[in-house]
Write an enzyme that holds these catalytic residues in place. Structure first.
Site, PDB file in Angstrom:
ATOM      1  N   GLN A  68      -4.649  -4.875   7.059  1.00 13.78           N
ATOM      2  CA  GLN A  68      -5.644  -6.065   6.751  1.00 13.78           C
ATOM      3  C   GLN A  68      -5.422  -7.159   7.512  1.00 13.78           C
ATOM      4  O   GLN A  68      -6.534  -7.698   7.977  1.00 13.78           O
ATOM      5  CB  GLN A  68      -5.215  -6.133   5.195  1.00 13.78           C
ATOM      6  CG  GLN A  68      -5.458  -5.114   4.301  1.00 13.78           C
ATOM      7  CD  GLN A  68      -6.985  -4.493   4.145  1.00 13.78           C
ATOM      8  OE1 GLN A  68      -7.951  -5.126   4.469  1.00 13.78           O
ATOM      9  NE2 GLN A  68      -7.167  -3.470   3.710  1.00 13.78           N
ATOM     10  N   LYS A 124     -10.122  -0.017  10.517  1.00  6.95           N
ATOM     11  CA  LYS A 124     -10.578  -1.372   9.602  1.00  6.95           C
ATOM     12  C   LYS A 124     -11.023  -2.567  10.748  1.00  6.95           C
ATOM     13  O   LYS A 124     -11.378  -3.511  10.332  1.00  6.95           O
ATOM     14  CB  LYS A 124      -9.238  -1.841   8.987  1.00  6.95           C
ATOM     15  CG  LYS A 124      -8.840  -0.718   8.078  1.00  6.95           C
ATOM     16  CD  LYS A 124      -7.943  -0.954   6.907  1.00  6.95           C
ATOM     17  CE  LYS A 124      -7.339  -0.043   6.228  1.00  6.95           C
ATOM     18  NZ  LYS A 124      -7.504   0.258   4.877  1.00  6.95           N
ATOM     19  N   HIS A 142       0.900  -1.222  -0.034  1.00  4.48           N
ATOM     20  CA  HIS A 142      -0.097   0.026  -0.089  1.00  4.48           C
ATOM     21  C   HIS A 142       0.863   1.605  -0.199  1.00  4.48           C
ATOM     22  O   HIS A 142       2.022   1.373   0.661  1.00  4.48           O
ATOM     23  CB  HIS A 142      -0.953  -0.087   1.209  1.00  4.48           C
ATOM     24  CG  HIS A 142      -1.908   0.992   1.412  1.00  4.48           C
ATOM     25  ND1 HIS A 142      -1.599   2.148   1.650  1.00  4.48           N
ATOM     26  CD2 HIS A 142      -3.280   0.788   1.001  1.00  4.48           C
ATOM     27  CE1 HIS A 142      -2.888   3.041   1.786  1.00  4.48           C
ATOM     28  NE2 HIS A 142      -3.820   2.185   1.418  1.00  4.48           N
ATOM     29  N   ASP A 167       3.194  -4.296   8.161  1.00  2.00           N
ATOM     30  CA  ASP A 167       1.906  -3.536   8.078  1.00  2.00           C
ATOM     31  C   ASP A 167       0.871  -4.339   8.190  1.00  2.00           C
ATOM     32  O   ASP A 167       0.369  -5.270   7.131  1.00  2.00           O
ATOM     33  CB  ASP A 167       2.068  -2.975   6.637  1.00  2.00           C
ATOM     34  CG  ASP A 167       0.512  -2.302   6.305  1.00  2.00           C
ATOM     35  OD1 ASP A 167      -0.384  -2.104   7.064  1.00  2.00           O
ATOM     36  OD2 ASP A 167       0.539  -1.533   5.245  1.00  2.00           O
ATOM     37  N   CYS A 203      -4.999   2.584  -3.384  1.00  2.00           N
ATOM     38  CA  CYS A 203      -3.306   3.126  -3.088  1.00  2.00           C
ATOM     39  C   CYS A 203      -2.299   2.111  -3.416  1.00  2.00           C
ATOM     40  O   CYS A 203      -1.419   1.961  -2.413  1.00  2.00           O
ATOM     41  CB  CYS A 203      -3.635   3.396  -1.581  1.00  2.00           C
ATOM     42  SG  CYS A 203      -4.909   4.573  -1.228  1.00  2.00           S
TER      43      CYS A 203
HETATM   44  C1  LIG Z   1      -2.263  -2.758   3.659  1.00  2.00           C
HETATM   45  C2  LIG Z   1      -2.717  -1.448   3.973  1.00  2.00           C
HETATM   46  N1  LIG Z   1      -1.668  -0.799   4.505  1.00  2.00           N
HETATM   47  C3  LIG Z   1      -2.007   0.479   4.852  1.00  2.00           C
HETATM   48  C4  LIG Z   1      -3.348   1.052   4.951  1.00  2.00           C
HETATM   49  C5  LIG Z   1      -3.397   2.325   5.376  1.00  2.00           C
HETATM   50  O1  LIG Z   1      -4.344   2.556   6.557  1.00  2.00           O
HETATM   51  P1  LIG Z   1      -4.852   3.903   6.823  1.00  2.00           P
HETATM   52  O2  LIG Z   1      -5.258   4.704   5.776  1.00  2.00           O
HETATM   53  O3  LIG Z   1      -5.765   3.706   7.892  1.00  2.00           O
HETATM   54  O4  LIG Z   1      -3.438   4.656   7.471  1.00  2.00           O
HETATM   55  C6  LIG Z   1      -4.395   0.313   4.369  1.00  2.00           C
HETATM   56  C7  LIG Z   1      -5.558   0.724   4.140  1.00  2.00           C
HETATM   57  O5  LIG Z   1      -6.065   1.631   3.444  1.00  2.00           O
HETATM   58  C8  LIG Z   1      -4.052  -1.086   3.887  1.00  2.00           C
HETATM   59  O6  LIG Z   1      -4.822  -1.850   3.535  1.00  2.00           O
END
Ligand SMILES: Cc1ncc(COP(=O)(O)O)c(C=O)c1O
Ligand SMILES: Cc1ncc(COP(=O)(O)O)c(C=O)c1O
Lengths: 141, 412, 412, 141
Positions: free
Chosen positions: C209, C232, C128, C206, C370
């Site tokens: 998910q 999430k 991401h 990370d 993203c």
């Molecule tokens: C794998 C992953 N990493 C990071 C993020 C970023 O999360 P957030 O926007 O809550 O910081 C997301 C979600 O959008 C994600 O799916």
């Protein structure tokens, strides 16, 4: 009653301490500080004699004074036991006869955010004892 | 003291704040700690419930109904904030977690690009740590200088000191509180902005306290940066605001990297979205932003004129009532001051005061109020502090006075 | 497909989520976008209401009842998070806004001190932007290198590429997703941590998910850093988590400056509080943290074993149902994959799919998710994506299949 | 009905465009991109003739095609008027006879997040006209 904490022993010990002030000679100095409120306390360990310098609230000053009174003349082993009992007292509010006048601080248990005011002198004392021990001083009971 | 002639119908307002009818230690709850964080009206609680129960999804990237609704509601709050501050455009409003993050964002991005080593940042002796530590960190990391503008004994900015600090032309940023969280002093922000600009500096105003009590017009002030937190303005925690002039925001590199702040991403090079999105990486505080929107609607419906008059009224009442207490000393005596009253009492430490008042149901704050250097300047290690909100009643100040008399007797 | 033998009583769970009984465009709301942000159970909404209506004040610095209650509730969630992750101690848990901020925090503090120019950070092709852009920014500001580990056509980490990337010993951080938000791939985190450590690198995972679907044990994994977002995990927005090993956190300089993160402040020098407070400047997201606590209680009461089994069940059902649709292609075919299904359809652009499904009440996401570089790797510019939560019913996947058949007919 | 947006004119224009593809010669190229979804469109301006290259969804492709069809042969002044009318159409959903087949996109008004798919070609066209103007081309109506 709700102001039980500020009973006369506490007020009196904080106002007219008999163990306050930095001595000219001492084996070790221990310190402790509460960053949240800026309170500070130094404890001067000299084997049998203990003195304190407390900067802060009534509870801190009273606790430092009552601690010095109670711990004077005790071995470090006895002090460790006393320290544990005191910790239990202020966390639970349950008085025990062995603690004598220290029982005056029992109701701090109702004021969790003030707990450290009461325990701060004891951590300074433990610090002082550790320092005295590590510099090879004779203070091991 | 009677409640007649109050500029606000405070009793009606209080009904909007469910927490105010709680009891504390069996006593009616007298909350005099709004300066740390304000209570929330049911309109805010309801707005947050509504989004979570009826219109929630992640924003911006969704092509479905719930995401559109949530995105609209979220972006709509940007308009509300822009109106609240009278910003030139909605794109000048960046959402952050709190005032602290807003200032850090400026220090990390603008500070490390627009400022050069050797340039100076000037703050005053009465700043909250939030408007001091980030500039210290910038100094230590980037080689800028940090200069301190003195305050007078009455707790106002010392204009001579200000001029000295600016004399050599090195100051490129004047970072000042709009209202002191210890002394209640309002700073003359229009004059200061003019002064800064005449000396080739930008001005950042910490509006954390001021925004709660006064109508703020960033264009009339000519502020370059203005920051505040939602939670002091009757909104939720977790949401803050950075206002900056469009051309300044445009020139700033991003702060954090991630989703939503990019225009395009490749391994070699990513390009940044336009402000404000450039500064809002990742999933924003959607629910809290919507809560802040409801808080803004709430205070604007009451009207800042009324809020300011109410604050004035309470402040005068507090100053006159508390100054009658033997051994009590109020800190600061600025001409233009508001509903923040710090005091010390002979023989009673601030923490003991706070604890004893708490047992009577009265919540005040005690400590250094995140302004350690100011404590040094005032010659104290801590103070007790009573702060007022739009739900504060004069009777609550009377209750404080009664409580303090009782404290005085215990320590007499 | 029947609902018998479901590992969870999904119908009972759905009653906890008020939004799921909404209608969208007059149709029952089928929410298949939990991967972007999950819906909130009433337990979370109620916990937030409770704190705002009954026990709110600013935390940490207060000596009065409400502040103590709020501080306890806030700090209590640190214990809950530590338990959720099986961290070694509560001090290893830092609260942030979201996963994005957690990663940026590591890049700004640990990245700029523990890493030296010339050291390399390795990420994979399926990150991401939140786990890519901060390392790019670090590269550009600090002179570290950024290396990309390839994935295989099935959407798994390419172990040969991993070894190549590490071959010269320069990689000091392996920053990887625990579960891909596009392909649904779970990465073999224990093995990867061992690999990283054997090669003298730290590992950051990370978990945005993964945390939603599986029990995570940072000690068993031997993760150095682990990050996720509350929103999430059925919690509110505005709250995220950074886990880091105690000795690492201890060594890290602060990120933002302000209240609560200091030990002492003077103009010359400030000293920092111990972790985790060192990294939590200013008023934290009190209400949201408490909401996150309720979310953690909620998922733990259901149990991760059940949640994982439910996800497995839904994923298998989705893979088999959707692969029957003519012209539809599912991206990724990892052995270990979960409830994230990205797909493209012949002649129908992802956005058109999303819009047409939305009109049938079905919420899916469409776009690059993203993960622009991953789109390039997969040879697409965007995908449609269905993601599942613990409230997702197999019937909702059937509804999606029906909807997609309809889309297919329109574009046929 | 709910799928009104995807009526046959729209599907047909996106599938079988008559104005698609980069011409060999042109006076100016204008571009526009939607960062949210990665959609891109180029418009090639050649005085009277217009062509487009659209990468993205059906709405984008259809809008580009219908735009080229409608704007071909118009002066830049007429195009500006058309552009405003189109903007009004997609924001309000209110059809007007002057817009002819462009009216097929009226129901985009019900899909706010898709609005830019429809308007993207028009910003690329404005971009192209501006570039043609600034390079001194003859395209001023
Ligand atoms: C794998 C992953 N990493 C990071 C993020 C970023 O999360 P957030 O926007 O809550 O910081 C997301 C979600 O959008 C994600 O799916
Ligand atoms: C004057 C001033 N500035 C900054 C802050 C910091 O606000 P926050 O903690 O919401 O970032 C406060 C409140 O604590 C304040 O009173």
């Amino acid at each position: 009653m709700s102001e039980a904490l500020y009973q006369s022993i506490v007020l009196e010990s904080s106002r007219n301490p008999r163990h306050a002030g930095r001595p000219d000679v001492f084996k070790a100095e221990g310190q402790s500080e509460n960053r949240m409120c800026g309170d500070k306390v130094s404890v001067f360990f000299n084997g049998a004699e203990l003195r304190h310098e407390a900067q802060g609230c009534t509870i801190l000053a009273a606790s430092a004074e009552l601690m010095c009174e109670a711990a004077t003349g005790k071995t470090t082993g006895e002090i460790a036991i006393l320290s544990d009992k005191f910790e239990h007292l202020v966390k639970t509010g349950q008085e025990t006869p062995e603690l004598g006048e220290l029982n005056a601080l029992a109701s701090i248990a109702q004021y969790p955010s003030r707990l450290r005011c009461a325990t701060l002198p004891w951590s300074a004392l433990r610090d002082a004892i550790a320092r005295a021990g590590s510099t090879g001083g004779p203070a091991n009971g | 003291m009677s409640t007649t002639l109050l500029p606000l119908d405070v009793h009606a307002i209080r009904r909007d704040f469910p927490i105010l009818s709680q009891k504390v230690h069996g006593k009616p709850f007298v909350f005099l700690d709004s300066g740390a964080s304000a209570q929330k009206p049911k309109q805010v609680i309801e707005a947050m419930r509504f989004v979570m129960e009826e219109q929630y999804a992640n924003v911006h990237r969704g092509l479905h109904y719930m995401s559109e609704k949530a995105s609209d509601a979220y972006e709509n709050v940007r308009d509300k904030v822009a109106e609240l501050l009278n910003a030139g455009s909605r794109e000048e409003i960046v959402f952050t977690r709190n005032a602290t993050e807003s200032i850090n964002l400026v220090a990390y991005t603008w500070g490390r690009t627009a400022l050069k080593p050797g340039d100076a940042v000037a703050v005053s002796e009465m700043e909250h740590h939030a408007n001091l530590v980030p500039w210290q960190m910038l100094r230590d990391a980037h080689g800028t200088e940090l200069r301190i503008i003195k305050i007078t004994d009455s707790g106002e900015l010392d204009w001579d000191s200000l001029e000295q600090v600016f004399a050599d032309g090195k100051v490129k940023l004047l970072a000042l509180t709009h209202m002191s969280n210890v002394l209640g002093t309002y700073t003359p922000v229009e004059r200061l902005a003019k002064f800064a600009h005449e000396h080739g500096a930008k001005i950042l105003l910490d509006g954390s306290q001021a925004i709660v009590h006064r109508a703020v017009d960033v264009q009339a002030i000519d502020a370059d940066f203005y920051v505040f937190s939602g939670h002091k303005l009757y909104g939720p925690t977790g949401i803050g605001v950075l206002y900056a002039k469009a051309e300044i925001l445009d020139s700033m590199p991003p702060f954090m990297g991630g989703g939503d702040m990019i225009a395009s991403v490749s391994y070699q090079k990513s390009t940044w979205a336009k402000p404000p999105h450039r500064f809002e990486a990742g999933t924003p505080a959607i629910i809290e932003t919507i809560g802040l929107g409801a808080a803004i609607d709430y205070v604007r419906a009451i009207g800042f004129e009324n809020i300011a008059a109410h604050e004035q009224h309470l402040t005068e009442h507090a100053l006159s009532t508390l100054s009658g207490i033997e051994g009590l000393r109020i800190l600061g005596a600025a001409q233009d001051r508001g509903g923040v009253i710090s005091f010390v009492m002979k023989d009673a430490h601030a923490h003991d005061i706070a604890t004893l008042l708490d047992r009577q149901g009265i919540a005040v704050r005690a400590g250094h109020h995140c302004a350690e250097p100011l404590m040094g300047r005032l010659g104290v290690t801590s103070t007790a502090r009573a702060t007022f909100g739009l739900y504060t009643l004069p009777e609550e100040i009377d209750a404080l006075a009664t409580g303090l008399e009782r404290v005085r007797k215990i320590f007499a």
